[in-house]
Write a protein that holds these residues in place. Structure first.
Motif, PDB file in Angstrom:
ATOM      1  N   GLU A 193       0.814  -1.210   0.000  1.00 52.40           N
ATOM      2  CA  GLU A 193       0.000   0.000   0.000  1.00 52.40           C
ATOM      3  C   GLU A 193       0.848   1.261   0.000  1.00 52.40           C
ATOM      4  OE1 GLU A 193      -2.941   0.411   3.081  1.00 52.40           O
ATOM      5  OE2 GLU A 193      -3.609   2.319   2.198  1.00 52.40           O
ATOM      6  N   GLY A 194       1.925   1.245   0.767  1.00 54.60           N
ATOM      7  CA  GLY A 194       2.803   2.406   0.800  1.00 54.60           C
ATOM      8  C   GLY A 194       3.338   2.732  -0.591  1.00 54.60           C
ATOM      9  N   GLU A 195       3.695   1.699  -1.316  1.00 54.96           N
ATOM     10  CA  GLU A 195       4.239   1.898  -2.660  1.00 54.96           C
ATOM     11  C   GLU A 195       3.158   2.431  -3.605  1.00 54.96           C
ATOM     12  OE1 GLU A 195       6.240  -1.536  -4.509  1.00 54.96           O
ATOM     13  OE2 GLU A 195       7.662  -0.046  -5.312  1.00 54.96           O
ATOM     14  N   GLN A 196       1.943   1.900  -3.460  1.00 53.86           N
ATOM     15  CA  GLN A 196       0.836   2.402  -4.275  1.00 53.86           C
ATOM     16  C   GLN A 196       0.615   3.899  -4.034  1.00 53.86           C
ATOM     17  OE1 GLN A 196      -3.083   1.604  -2.786  1.00 53.86           O
ATOM     18  NE2 GLN A 196      -3.974   1.572  -4.842  1.00 53.86           N
ATOM     19  N   GLN A 197       0.604   4.295  -2.765  1.00 55.35           N
ATOM     20  CA  GLN A 197       0.390   5.707  -2.437  1.00 55.35           C
ATOM     21  C   GLN A 197       1.478   6.572  -3.070  1.00 55.35           C
ATOM     22  OE1 GLN A 197      -2.391   6.898  -1.089  1.00 55.35           O
ATOM     23  NE2 GLN A 197      -3.015   4.742  -1.183  1.00 55.35           N
ATOM     24  N   CYS A 198       2.704   6.092  -3.033  1.00 53.69           N
ATOM     25  CA  CYS A 198       3.807   6.838  -3.658  1.00 53.69           C
ATOM     26  C   CYS A 198       3.574   6.979  -5.158  1.00 53.69           C
ATOM     27  CB  CYS A 198       5.129   6.135  -3.412  1.00 53.69           C
ATOM     28  SG  CYS A 198       5.739   6.318  -1.740  1.00 53.69           S
ATOM     29  N   TYR A 199       3.250   5.878  -5.818  1.00 52.39           N
ATOM     30  CA  TYR A 199       3.050   5.946  -7.269  1.00 52.39           C
ATOM     31  C   TYR A 199       1.895   6.880  -7.629  1.00 52.39           C
ATOM     32  CZ  TYR A 199       6.617   2.753  -8.922  1.00 52.39           C
ATOM     33  OH  TYR A 199       7.828   2.194  -9.251  1.00 52.39           O
ATOM     34  N   LEU A 200       0.826   6.847  -6.822  1.00 50.50           N
ATOM     35  CA  LEU A 200      -0.299   7.748  -7.116  1.00 50.50           C
ATOM     36  C   LEU A 200       0.153   9.202  -7.030  1.00 50.50           C
ATOM     37  CD1 LEU A 200      -3.206   5.866  -5.268  1.00 50.50           C
ATOM     38  CD2 LEU A 200      -2.922   6.191  -7.759  1.00 50.50           C
ATOM     39  N   ARG A 201       0.942   9.535  -6.008  1.00 52.50           N
ATOM     40  CA  ARG A 201       1.426  10.915  -5.869  1.00 52.50           C
ATOM     41  C   ARG A 201       2.447  11.238  -6.957  1.00 52.50           C
ATOM     42  NH1 ARG A 201       2.758   9.481  -0.268  1.00 52.50           N
ATOM     43  NH2 ARG A 201       0.755   9.226   0.737  1.00 52.50           N
ATOM     44  N   LEU A 202       3.278  10.269  -7.295  1.00 51.18           N
ATOM     45  CA  LEU A 202       4.300  10.504  -8.321  1.00 51.18           C
ATOM     46  C   LEU A 202       3.687  10.788  -9.691  1.00 51.18           C
ATOM     47  CD1 LEU A 202       6.890   7.837  -7.175  1.00 51.18           C
ATOM     48  CD2 LEU A 202       7.386  10.284  -7.503  1.00 51.18           C
ATOM     49  N   VAL A 237      -4.213  -4.619  -9.800  1.00 49.23           N
ATOM     50  CA  VAL A 237      -4.887  -5.748 -10.458  1.00 49.23           C
ATOM     51  C   VAL A 237      -4.716  -6.994  -9.590  1.00 49.23           C
ATOM     52  CG1 VAL A 237      -4.592  -4.895 -12.817  1.00 49.23           C
ATOM     53  CG2 VAL A 237      -2.824  -6.352 -11.812  1.00 49.23           C
ATOM     54  N   GLN A 238      -5.619  -7.958  -9.809  1.00 52.44           N
ATOM     55  CA  GLN A 238      -5.576  -9.204  -9.040  1.00 52.44           C
ATOM     56  C   GLN A 238      -5.199 -10.370  -9.919  1.00 52.44           C
ATOM     57  OE1 GLN A 238      -9.001 -10.699  -7.060  1.00 52.44           O
ATOM     58  NE2 GLN A 238      -8.317  -9.988  -5.049  1.00 52.44           N
ATOM     59  N   ARG A 239      -4.395 -11.251  -9.380  1.00 53.11           N
ATOM     60  CA  ARG A 239      -4.078 -12.513 -10.055  1.00 53.11           C
ATOM     61  C   ARG A 239      -3.983 -13.596  -9.009  1.00 53.11           C
ATOM     62  NH1 ARG A 239       0.483 -12.917 -14.723  1.00 53.11           N
ATOM     63  NH2 ARG A 239      -0.618 -11.663 -16.254  1.00 53.11           N
ATOM     64  N   ASP A 240      -4.742 -14.673  -9.196  1.00 53.89           N
ATOM     65  CA  ASP A 240      -4.726 -15.784  -8.230  1.00 53.89           C
ATOM     66  C   ASP A 240      -4.868 -15.271  -6.802  1.00 53.89           C
ATOM     67  OD1 ASP A 240      -4.292 -17.464 -10.407  1.00 53.89           O
ATOM     68  OD2 ASP A 240      -2.102 -17.269 -10.224  1.00 53.89           O
ATOM     69  N   GLU A 241      -5.864 -14.424  -6.586  1.00 53.98           N
ATOM     70  CA  GLU A 241      -6.198 -13.923  -5.243  1.00 53.98           C
ATOM     71  C   GLU A 241      -5.170 -12.952  -4.664  1.00 53.98           C
ATOM     72  OE1 GLU A 241      -8.425 -16.763  -2.943  1.00 53.98           O
ATOM     73  OE2 GLU A 241      -9.409 -16.419  -4.887  1.00 53.98           O
ATOM     74  N   GLN A 242      -4.116 -12.670  -5.423  1.00 56.50           N
ATOM     75  CA  GLN A 242      -3.077 -11.768  -4.917  1.00 56.50           C
ATOM     76  C   GLN A 242      -3.197 -10.417  -5.642  1.00 56.50           C
ATOM     77  OE1 GLN A 242      -0.402 -11.928  -2.550  1.00 56.50           O
ATOM     78  NE2 GLN A 242      -0.165  -9.813  -3.227  1.00 56.50           N
ATOM     79  N   ASP A 243      -3.083  -9.320  -4.878  1.00 54.51           N
ATOM     80  CA  ASP A 243      -3.100  -7.988  -5.491  1.00 54.51           C
ATOM     81  C   ASP A 243      -1.710  -7.596  -5.977  1.00 54.51           C
ATOM     82  OD1 ASP A 243      -5.762  -7.642  -5.075  1.00 54.51           O
ATOM     83  OD2 ASP A 243      -5.549  -6.417  -3.262  1.00 54.51           O
TER      84      ASP A 243
END
Ligand code: ATP
Ligand code: MG
Ligand code: MG
Length: 289
Positions: A41-50, A66-72
């Motif tokens: 999640e931390g990385e996602q937040q960074c990419y959204l701001r970037l 995205v999801q693959r085999d139950e993993q985000d």
């Protein structure tokens, strides 16, 4: 220099991707020139701001979860897409690679680690103290700080994590690459003494430095454990991008960093720009006067 725009890709083209370092199994090749990295999640937040920051051209474009085999997964551009069997280098930036938060946690709940003891002994049998030897274990913070003085992290503000030349195996044996001379030797090997490639990298790094000095994102984040990914191919194409924001932490509202002031615990400084200055200086010295 490499382009960062997401060009429309033909779905038929087989996607090349390989990873130089990092946790194996965290990645999948996605469709249309994308790469899936295990969700954080931390990385996602960074990419959204970037994506809203002036640094956008210097990071892989981010395309959501995205999801693959139950993993985000976080979906981003595969930076290898626009190169032909490129040479790849991962340089971890900054004068430390653990967050202040990790230091605090490790101190509150000290956990002696046998696996880190074993890693330490493998590199330097003399490194553990008498007590550590008796326990056959070291604290995580101790291990991290020890490791950073072995490599160029503490002394130069970055370290080579690994590289792979076009048709060779990955080289990841840089844990003791520390001096300017050793770093320069490794870079010379990586670019195979091609000064055109060095020029390309230098131009891009200087552009990056300028943008970093103005970036709101950069000012307001402790950037730890993040890497610069260097790519070049036999056509002479070069590119450098910032990757890996899994340990990048947003600062409290009143605080900003200059990324050059030496770190003392509490000031959150990460030495990122100081390391980039050193990296630019070392590469400049590889060129004829
Ligand atoms: P660690 O935290 O141990 O450094 P990680 O699991 O967070 O690793 P990354 O550092 O993000 O993983 O990436 C590992 C490697 O994967 C990089 O060194 C690079 O070779 C490759 N890689 C990562 N992101 C990309 C990308 N967007 N395009 C191409 N290659 C990438
Ligand atoms: Mg990494
Ligand atoms: Mg990481």
């Amino acid at each position: 220099c490499g382009t960062t725009s997401l060009l429309p890709m033909t779905p038929k083209k087989p996607q090349q991707w390989l990873q130089v370092v990092g946790h194996a199994g965290s990645f999948h090749v996605g469709d249309y020139g994308t790469l899936l990295k295990r969700f954080c999640e931390g990385e996602q937040q960074c990419y959204l701001r970037l994506m809203e920051d002036t640094l956008r051209p210097f990071v892989p474009a981010y395309h959501g979860v995205v999801q693959r085999d139950e993993q985000d997964y976080n979906m981003m551009d595969n930076l290898l897409t626009h190169f032909n069997t490129p040479a790849i280098m991962d340089c971890k930036m900054g004068s430390r690679t653990y967050l202040e938060r990790e230091l605090l946690l490790a101190r509150e709940r000290p956990q002696p680690r046998n696996d880190m003891y074993e890693k330490m002994v493998a590199v330097d049998p003399e490194a553990p103290t008498v007590q550590e030897r008796a326990q056959q274990a070291v604290l995580k913070t101790r291990y991290m700080q020890w490791r950073e003085t072995l490599s160029s992290t503490t002394s130069l503000g970055f370290r080579i994590e690994g590289f792979k030349k076009s048709n060779e195996e990955c080289h990841t044996n840089f844990k003791r690459t520390k001096s300017r001379e050793q770093v320069m030797t490794a870079f010379t090997n990586f670019v195979e003494s091609n000064t055109h490639i060095v020029w390309g990298y230098l131009r891009r790094l200087k552009e990056l430095r300028q943008v970093l000095e103005e970036s709101v994102f950069f000012r307001t984040h402790e950037v730890v454990g993040s890497s610069l990914l260097f790519l070049h191919d036999w056509k002479g194409r070069t590119g450098v991008w910032m990757i890996d924001f899994g340990k990048t932490a947003v600062l409290p509202a009143h605080l900003t960093l200059d990324h050059r002031t030496p770190w003392v615990e509490g000031n959150r400084e990460d030495g990122y720009l100081w390391g980039l200055d050193n990296l630019i200086d070392i590469l400049s010295n590889m060129l004829p006067l």
